[in-house]
Design a protein around this motif. Structure first.
Motif, mmCIF file in Angstrom:
data_model
loop_
_atom_site.group_PDB
_atom_site.id
_atom_site.type_symbol
_atom_site.label_atom_id
_atom_site.label_comp_id
_atom_site.label_asym_id
_atom_site.label_seq_id
_atom_site.Cartn_x
_atom_site.Cartn_y
_atom_site.Cartn_z
ATOM 1 N N ASP A 80 0.831 -1.208 0.000
ATOM 2 C CA ASP A 80 0.000 0.000 0.000
ATOM 3 C C ASP A 80 0.865 1.257 0.000
ATOM 4 O O ASP A 80 0.577 2.229 -0.706
ATOM 5 C CB ASP A 80 -0.907 0.005 1.233
ATOM 6 C CG ASP A 80 -1.946 -1.104 1.214
ATOM 7 O OD1 ASP A 80 -2.262 -1.595 0.114
ATOM 8 O OD2 ASP A 80 -2.435 -1.480 2.298
ATOM 9 N N THR A 100 -6.728 4.845 2.165
ATOM 10 C CA THR A 100 -7.848 4.250 1.430
ATOM 11 C C THR A 100 -7.579 2.791 1.097
ATOM 12 O O THR A 100 -8.447 1.924 1.261
ATOM 13 C CB THR A 100 -8.120 5.038 0.143
ATOM 14 O OG1 THR A 100 -8.438 6.404 0.484
ATOM 15 C CG2 THR A 100 -9.281 4.438 -0.631
ATOM 16 N N ARG A 101 -6.378 2.502 0.624
ATOM 17 C CA ARG A 101 -6.036 1.117 0.289
ATOM 18 C C ARG A 101 -6.004 0.243 1.549
ATOM 19 O O ARG A 101 -6.508 -0.879 1.557
ATOM 20 C CB ARG A 101 -4.687 1.057 -0.427
ATOM 21 C CG ARG A 101 -4.717 1.556 -1.866
ATOM 22 C CD ARG A 101 -3.336 1.479 -2.497
ATOM 23 N NE ARG A 101 -2.809 0.110 -2.477
ATOM 24 C CZ ARG A 101 -3.046 -0.800 -3.414
ATOM 25 N NH1 ARG A 101 -3.828 -0.489 -4.452
ATOM 26 N NH2 ARG A 101 -2.517 -2.005 -3.332
ATOM 27 N N ASP A 104 -9.573 -0.582 2.706
ATOM 28 C CA ASP A 104 -10.498 -1.047 1.674
ATOM 29 C C ASP A 104 -11.380 -2.170 2.242
ATOM 30 O O ASP A 104 -10.868 -3.221 2.639
ATOM 31 C CB ASP A 104 -9.696 -1.559 0.474
ATOM 32 C CG ASP A 104 -10.584 -1.984 -0.692
ATOM 33 O OD1 ASP A 104 -11.818 -2.073 -0.511
ATOM 34 O OD2 ASP A 104 -10.045 -2.228 -1.779
ATOM 35 N N ARG A 107 -11.096 -5.873 0.885
ATOM 36 C CA ARG A 107 -9.916 -6.694 1.096
ATOM 37 C C ARG A 107 -10.085 -7.585 2.313
ATOM 38 O O ARG A 107 -10.890 -7.309 3.202
ATOM 39 C CB ARG A 107 -8.680 -5.795 1.263
ATOM 40 C CG ARG A 107 -8.252 -5.188 -0.060
ATOM 41 C CD ARG A 107 -7.249 -4.094 0.091
ATOM 42 N NE ARG A 107 -6.060 -4.482 0.836
ATOM 43 C CZ ARG A 107 -4.959 -3.735 0.888
ATOM 44 N NH1 ARG A 107 -4.922 -2.584 0.250
ATOM 45 N NH2 ARG A 107 -3.917 -4.136 1.565
ATOM 46 N N CYS A 189 -12.702 5.444 7.022
ATOM 47 C CA CYS A 189 -11.676 5.854 6.056
ATOM 48 C C CYS A 189 -11.902 7.292 5.606
ATOM 49 O O CYS A 189 -10.984 8.117 5.618
ATOM 50 C CB CYS A 189 -11.692 4.895 4.867
ATOM 51 S SG CYS A 189 -10.503 5.310 3.582
#
Length: 420
Positions: A80, A100-101, A104, A107, A189
């Protein structure tokens, strides 16, 4: 025939990797929910349609399984950060991409690094090196923003650790709040990114001293050391403080009662005078933590100021309480589901009560115009990870460092990272 021979091994490797990934997915989920001692190899194997013997094809033992989960979590965070570092935009944009990643909701849930001390020396060194590398990359992102003018002056190390705390806490938060993780993650987030960029202040004043409450308000009255009741209460308080400090630093499963006794200069028999077993000790430590939180609430109520001043001063007091070794409240981390059901329900109810109370001070600031319109609950959940992660990286003994941490966290809360 040759093509078939080439294909079959490839398919077998894909299947093996897929099963291993599913194994680590389930192990990570159990580690986050129940801690190491509550993570059942038999349940994991059964859920994957494996025999327990077959599970040992993928992991030597539970310790190896924990190590693999922690390593995978570090590697995911590293990817990330690498993706964010290569992205277009300002440093703040890249930090937003990282957050954000990491959060997520589509995931898989990665294991939170709450029990690194449980590993053997070689495994622990590997995880600590990976985590240090990730922290260094995040510090580089923040420093790059300071150099290009996108990020205000700040202590990049402290801010980076606050961000790591946020992304580490969010996978655990639904177990404490009862919210649906699929809907909760995007909300937290968005709130975290908004906070990181802008802070909460409606009309940001120049960077400088922010409202604060003297930490002395959290110190209880000293009892009479010659009174048996007061002396027993003081001993129990020191037991819970010491246990909480070790649990925070090393993890609950990595900390033995013998180790707690050694830190106190007491035998295990003396410790058992105050509790029934280790889960009872953990529950008592959590009760103490939320009692300290009630003192913070009382201090905020007594503080004279507008909504912004009360919110910032209260948050700063929470940060300092978690940073100082003399308080060491047990922070909500992995393993809440390992408590006895009645104790778990009680502790989670206390956590939810706190989660309901603290956002009201931000809401009051929005109402009086001193705080801009923000997601009060989303920000509160995100920040719980920031200050709750402090004991993982700071021992609480350096007063000057406590002040630096308090200043940086308060500035992040009030102003965000955007350059004025």
């Amino acid at each position: 025939m040759n093509a078939k021979r080439r294909t079959e091994p490839h398919l077998q490797l894909v299947q093996k990797r897929s099963r291993r990934d599913r194994l680590l997915d389930e192990a990570a989920r159990q580690l986050n929910a129940r801690g190491i001692s509550g993570t059942s190899l038999a349940d994991i194997a059964s859920g994957l349609g494996l025999t327990r013997a077959a599970l040992y094809y993928y992991a030597d033992d539970r310790q190896d399984l924990v190590f693999q989960c922690y390593r995978r979590a570090c590697e995911a965070l590293g990817r990330d950060l690498a993706t964010a570092a290569q992205a277009e935009g300002s440093a703040l944009d890249r930090i937003a991409i990282f957050v954000t990643r990491s959060l997520d909701p589509d995931r898989v849930e990665e294991a939170v690094l709450s029990e690194v001390a449980y590993l053997d020396d070689e495994q622990r060194a590997t995880i600590e090196a990976l985590a240090a590398g990730n922290l260094a990359r995040l510090v580089d992102l923040i420093e790059a923003g300071r150099q290009d003018g996108a990020i205000r002056p700040c202590d990049a190390q402290i801010v980076a650790r606050a961000l790591v705390g946020i992304v580490s806490w969010v996978p655990l938060a639904p177990r404490w709040s009862g919210d649906d993780p699929v809907t909760m993650r995007p909300r937290i987030c968005a709130a975290a990114i908004d906070l990181i960029r802008n802070g909460i202040c409606a009309t940001p004043p120049p960077l400088g001293a922010l409202p604060w409450i003297d930490i002395a308000v959290l110190r209880g009255e000293r009892g009479n050391p010659f009174d048996r009741g007061d002396a027993a209460a003081a001993k129990r308080e020191e037991l819970l403080r010491t246990a909480s400090r070790l649990f925070n630093r090393k993890g609950i499963d990595a900390t033995s009662l013998d180790e707690i006794g050694a830190a106190l200069g007491a035998t295990k028999g003396v410790i058992y005078h105050y509790l029934t077993d280790k889960p009872d000790l953990v529950a008592q430590c959590y009760r103490r933590a939320f009692a300290l939180g009630d003192r913070v609430i009382s201090a905020i109520e007594a503080f004279d100021g507008d909504g912004f001043a009360r919110a910032v001063a209260g948050f700063r007091l929470l940060v300092e309480m978690n940073a100082r070794a003399e308080f060491s409240p047990l922070v909500p981390l992995a393993g809440i589901d390992a408590l006895e059901p009645a104790a778990r329900d009680e502790i989670v109810a206390l956590a939810r009560r706190s989660e309901d109370i603290f956002p009201t001070y931000v809401a009051a600031g929005i109402a009086d115009g001193t705080i801009r319109a923000v997601d009060v609950t989303g920000i509160a959940v995100a920040l719980a990870g920031a200050f709750g992660w402090i004991p993982k990286w700071f021992d609480g003994e350096d007063d000057m460092m406590v002040n630096r941490i308090s200043d940086e966290f308060a500035a992040l809360y009030a102003h965000g990272l955007s350059a004025p």
